[in-house]
Design a protein around this motif. Structure first.
Motif, mmCIF file in Angstrom:
data_model
loop_
_atom_site.group_PDB
_atom_site.id
_atom_site.type_symbol
_atom_site.label_atom_id
_atom_site.label_comp_id
_atom_site.label_asym_id
_atom_site.label_seq_id
_atom_site.Cartn_x
_atom_site.Cartn_y
_atom_site.Cartn_z
ATOM 1 N N LYS A 51 0.859 -1.186 0.000
ATOM 2 C CA LYS A 51 0.000 0.000 0.000
ATOM 3 C C LYS A 51 0.887 1.224 0.000
ATOM 4 O O LYS A 51 2.060 1.131 0.362
ATOM 5 C CB LYS A 51 -1.015 -0.099 1.145
ATOM 6 N N ALA A 58 -4.542 1.011 -0.477
ATOM 7 C CA ALA A 58 -4.076 -0.266 -1.008
ATOM 8 C C ALA A 58 -4.736 -0.443 -2.386
ATOM 9 O O ALA A 58 -5.827 0.086 -2.624
ATOM 10 C CB ALA A 58 -4.487 -1.388 -0.065
ATOM 11 N N GLN A 66 3.198 -7.971 5.749
ATOM 12 C CA GLN A 66 3.344 -9.425 5.610
ATOM 13 C C GLN A 66 1.956 -10.022 5.370
ATOM 14 O O GLN A 66 1.010 -9.741 6.122
ATOM 15 C CB GLN A 66 3.928 -9.992 6.896
ATOM 16 N N GLU A 107 -13.395 -8.159 10.134
ATOM 17 C CA GLU A 107 -12.865 -6.792 10.018
ATOM 18 C C GLU A 107 -14.009 -5.816 10.258
ATOM 19 O O GLU A 107 -15.117 -5.998 9.720
ATOM 20 C CB GLU A 107 -12.327 -6.553 8.617
ATOM 21 N N ARG A 147 -16.860 -4.610 7.796
ATOM 22 C CA ARG A 147 -16.013 -4.044 6.734
ATOM 23 C C ARG A 147 -16.290 -4.707 5.383
ATOM 24 O O ARG A 147 -16.330 -4.059 4.354
ATOM 25 C CB ARG A 147 -14.539 -4.235 7.141
ATOM 26 N N ASP A 159 -6.055 -0.251 9.478
ATOM 27 C CA ASP A 159 -5.989 1.017 8.755
ATOM 28 C C ASP A 159 -6.615 2.133 9.590
ATOM 29 O O ASP A 159 -7.523 1.866 10.383
ATOM 30 C CB ASP A 159 -6.786 0.848 7.446
HETATM 31 N N1 LIG Z 1 -1.311 -8.140 6.031
HETATM 32 C C1 LIG Z 1 -2.379 -8.407 5.294
HETATM 33 N N2 LIG Z 1 -2.532 -9.621 4.718
HETATM 34 C C2 LIG Z 1 -3.615 -9.875 3.957
HETATM 35 N N3 LIG Z 1 -4.598 -8.990 3.705
HETATM 36 C C3 LIG Z 1 -4.509 -7.771 4.270
HETATM 37 C C4 LIG Z 1 -3.402 -7.423 5.096
HETATM 38 N N4 LIG Z 1 -3.581 -6.156 5.519
HETATM 39 C C5 LIG Z 1 -4.739 -5.729 4.990
HETATM 40 N N5 LIG Z 1 -5.304 -6.695 4.238
HETATM 41 C C6 LIG Z 1 -6.578 -6.604 3.517
HETATM 42 O O1 LIG Z 1 -6.534 -5.497 2.655
HETATM 43 C C7 LIG Z 1 -7.694 -4.699 2.828
HETATM 44 C C8 LIG Z 1 -7.393 -3.276 2.465
HETATM 45 O O2 LIG Z 1 -6.397 -2.754 3.317
HETATM 46 P P1 LIG Z 1 -6.446 -1.248 3.769
HETATM 47 O O3 LIG Z 1 -7.646 -0.998 4.606
HETATM 48 O O4 LIG Z 1 -5.137 -0.904 4.349
HETATM 49 O O5 LIG Z 1 -6.630 -0.522 2.365
HETATM 50 P P2 LIG Z 1 -7.249 0.901 2.064
HETATM 51 O O6 LIG Z 1 -6.962 1.217 0.632
HETATM 52 O O7 LIG Z 1 -6.796 1.888 3.051
HETATM 53 O O8 LIG Z 1 -8.800 0.650 2.222
HETATM 54 P P3 LIG Z 1 -9.898 1.796 2.408
HETATM 55 O O9 LIG Z 1 -9.901 2.595 1.164
HETATM 56 O O10 LIG Z 1 -11.158 1.051 2.610
HETATM 57 O O11 LIG Z 1 -9.491 2.587 3.599
HETATM 58 C C9 LIG Z 1 -8.074 -4.917 4.281
HETATM 59 O O12 LIG Z 1 -9.429 -4.643 4.485
HETATM 60 C C10 LIG Z 1 -7.723 -6.378 4.491
HETATM 61 O O13 LIG Z 1 -8.798 -7.202 4.092
#
Ligand SMILES: Nc1ncnc2c1ncn2[C@@H]1O[C@H](COP(=O)(O)OP(=O)(O)OP(=O)(O)O)[C@@H](O)[C@H]1O
Ligand SMILES: [Mg+2]
Length: 364
Positions: free
Chosen positions: A125, A130, A191, A200, A216, A269
Motif C-alpha cells: 500500500k 491499497a 506481511q 474486520e 467491513r 488502517d
Molecule cells: N497483512 C495483510 N494480509 C492480507 N490482507 C490484508 C493485510 N492487511 C490488509 N489486508 C486486507 O486489505 C484490505 C485493504 O487494506 P487497507 O484498509 O489498508 O486498504 P485501504 O486502501 O486503506 O482501504 P480503504 O480505502 O477502505 O481505507 C483490508 O481490508 C484487508 O482485508
C-alpha cells in the motif's frame, strides 16, 4: 456538551489530519497492535513516475525466472504494456523511454526483494491506499505478492493508488496553502496473512467517541450477530485504552481486525473522518448528524449485514472495478490484447446498432 454538526463540511479536514492517517504516522504510535509491516520512505521520483505511467515495463533480470518475466520473454520483447504503441503520445512526450526498475531505481527494487525474502509474501500500500481495485491483474485475484513484479503490476493498475499520488490533499480546507504540494510518499509492505474478512470492522469515532461500527466486508456471515456484544466489548476497550489516548485527531475512522477468540484487536488502517472514506453500512449524513452525547444512555450501533439486507450491500464494494477474466489473461499477452480490443470494438458497434434500431422502433 460537545459541538453538534449538520453537514460534513462543518468538520474541516486539514492537511495534518490527512498526514495523521498515513500509515507511517500511526504505525509509530501503535506498532504493537499492527501486523508485521515494513515501510520504505522516501521513495525515488522515478518510482512514482513508474507508477503513474500508462502501463509499465517489468524488469527482466539475468539468471532469474518468474511467472511474469517468462511470459514476457516468450512474447519476444520485454514490454509488459503498450509502450511500443506509437499512438501513445502522452507516454512518448512524458518519458523518452520506459522507466526500468533495474536502471532507474535499482536500490528500491533490491530493497523490496530483500523484504520479500525476509518476511515472505506481502501486500502493498502507499501512504493511504491499497490497490484493492486492481486484484484482477494478478492470477489469484487478490493482493498477495510473492514477487516484486506483482507489486509493480498491482500499484500501477490501481485507481486508488493513482488517487493517493494525485489527489491526497484535495479535500483539505488548507489545500491552497500546502507546500510542497506533493506528500512524501511511502511504500508499505505488509506481511501477507489469511485475513478472515468477516472479522474486520470499521469504527467511526467522532469527538473521541465511537458513534458507529460497520462490518467491513459487506457479505452475509451468519455467525456474526450472536457475537455482536463480544465485538463491542473488545472494540470499546481497545479504542478507549489504546487509541484515543495516543491518536491526535478528535474525529477519525479506524479499521480493526478481531480474530478468534475475539479478545484482541489489530489495526488494519486509519482513515480520515471525511467523504473520501467509505461509510460502508452508514451514510455520511447519518454519521455527521449522529449525536450520542445528547442522550448518554444511547449506545452506538454495530451494523451487520443480515439475511434481509444482504442484497442492498453485497455488491457495493468497488464493483465498478471488477474486470472479466478474459481481460486479465489478455493483460499478460500483448497479442491477446489486440484480439480482445477488436472483439470489444465489434461488440460496441453491434450494441450501437442495436440501440439505434431500438430507439427507431421506440419512436415509431
Ligand atoms: N497483512 C495483510 N494480509 C492480507 N490482507 C490484508 C493485510 N492487511 C490488509 N489486508 C486486507 O486489505 C484490505 C485493504 O487494506 P487497507 O484498509 O489498508 O486498504 P485501504 O486502501 O486503506 O482501504 P480503504 O480505502 O477502505 O481505507 C483490508 O481490508 C484487508 O482485508
Ligand atoms: Mg484506508
Amino acid at each position: 456538551m460537545t459541538q453538534q454538526y449538520t453537514t460534513l463540511s462543518e468538520i474541516p479536514l486539514s492537511k495534518s489530519s490527512v498526514e495523521h492517517a498515513s500509515f507511517s504516522y500511526w504505525y509509530k504510535l501503535f506498532q504493537k497492535h499492527i501486523p508485521t509491516s515494513r515501510i520504505i520512505s522516501p521513495l525515488p521520483d522515478e518510482f512514482i513516475q513508474y507508477l503513474e505511467q500508462d502501463g509499465i515495463k517489468l524488469p527482466v533480470e539475468k539468471n532469474s525466472s518468474s511467472y511474469y518475466t517468462d511470459k514476457i520473454q516468450r512474447n519476444e520483447d520485454n514490454e509488459y504494456s503498450d509502450w511500443d504503441n506509437s499512438d501513445d503520445e502522452e507516454n512518448t512526450r512524458k518519458y523518452k523511454q520506459p522507466i526500468d526498475p533495474l536502471t532507474h531505481f535499482p536500490e528500491l527494487h533490491q530493497r523490496i526483494k530483500d523484504i520479500i525474502d525476509e518476511i515472505g509474501p506481502v501486500t502493498p500500500k502507499l501512504n493511504w491506499s491499497a490497490p484493492r481495485d486492481a486484484t484482477w491483474i494478478l492470477p489469484n485475484n487478490n493482493m498477495k505478492c510473492n514477487e516484486v513484479n506483482e507489486i509493480y503490476l498491482l500499484l500501477n493498475a490501481s485507481n486508488y493508488i493513482a488517487y493517493d499520488l494525485e489527489h491526497a490533499f484535495d479535500d483539505c480546507i488548507d489545500k491552497d496553502q500546502i507546500t510542497p504540494t506533493k506528500p512524501s510518499y511511502e511504500l508499505v509492505l505488509r506481511q501477507w496473512f489469511n485475513i478472515n474478512p468477516a472479522l474486520e470492522f470499521r469504527i467511526f469515532v467522532k469527538n473521541q467517541r465511537v458513534i458507529g461500527v460497520s462490518q467491513r466486508d459487506l457479505n452475509y456471515y451468519d455467525y456474526l450477530e450472536a457475537l455482536s456484544d463480544t465485538f463491542k466489548d473488545t472494540i470499546d476497550e481497545f479504542i478507549e485504552d489504546e487509541v484515543i489516548l495516543l491518536y491526535p485527531e478528535q474525529d477519525f475512522v479506524i479499521d480493526l481486525y478481531i480474530p478468534r477468540p475475539f479478545k484482541k484487536a489489530f489495526i488494519i488502517d486509519i482513515n480520515t473522518f471525511s467523504r473520501s472514506t467509505d461509510p460502508l453500512m452508514f451514510s455520511w449524513n447519518e454519521l455527521v448528524t449522529m449525536d450520542l452525547d445528547i442522550d448518554n444512555e444511547r449506545d452506538y450501533e454495530l451494523r451487520l449485514v443480515k439475511r434481509n439486507n444482504v442484497a442492498r450491500f453485497a455488491s457495493k464494494e468497488h464493483s465498478e472495478n471488477q474486470v472479466p477474466k478474459d481481460v486479465v489473461d489478455a493483460s499478460l499477452d500483448p497479442n491477446v490484447i489486440k484480439e480482445l480490443a477488436s472483439k470489444w470494438k465489434e461488440l460496441l458497434s453491434q450494441q450501437e446498432a442495436d440501440t439505434d434500431s431500438d430507439s427507431d422502433s421506440a419512436e415509431e
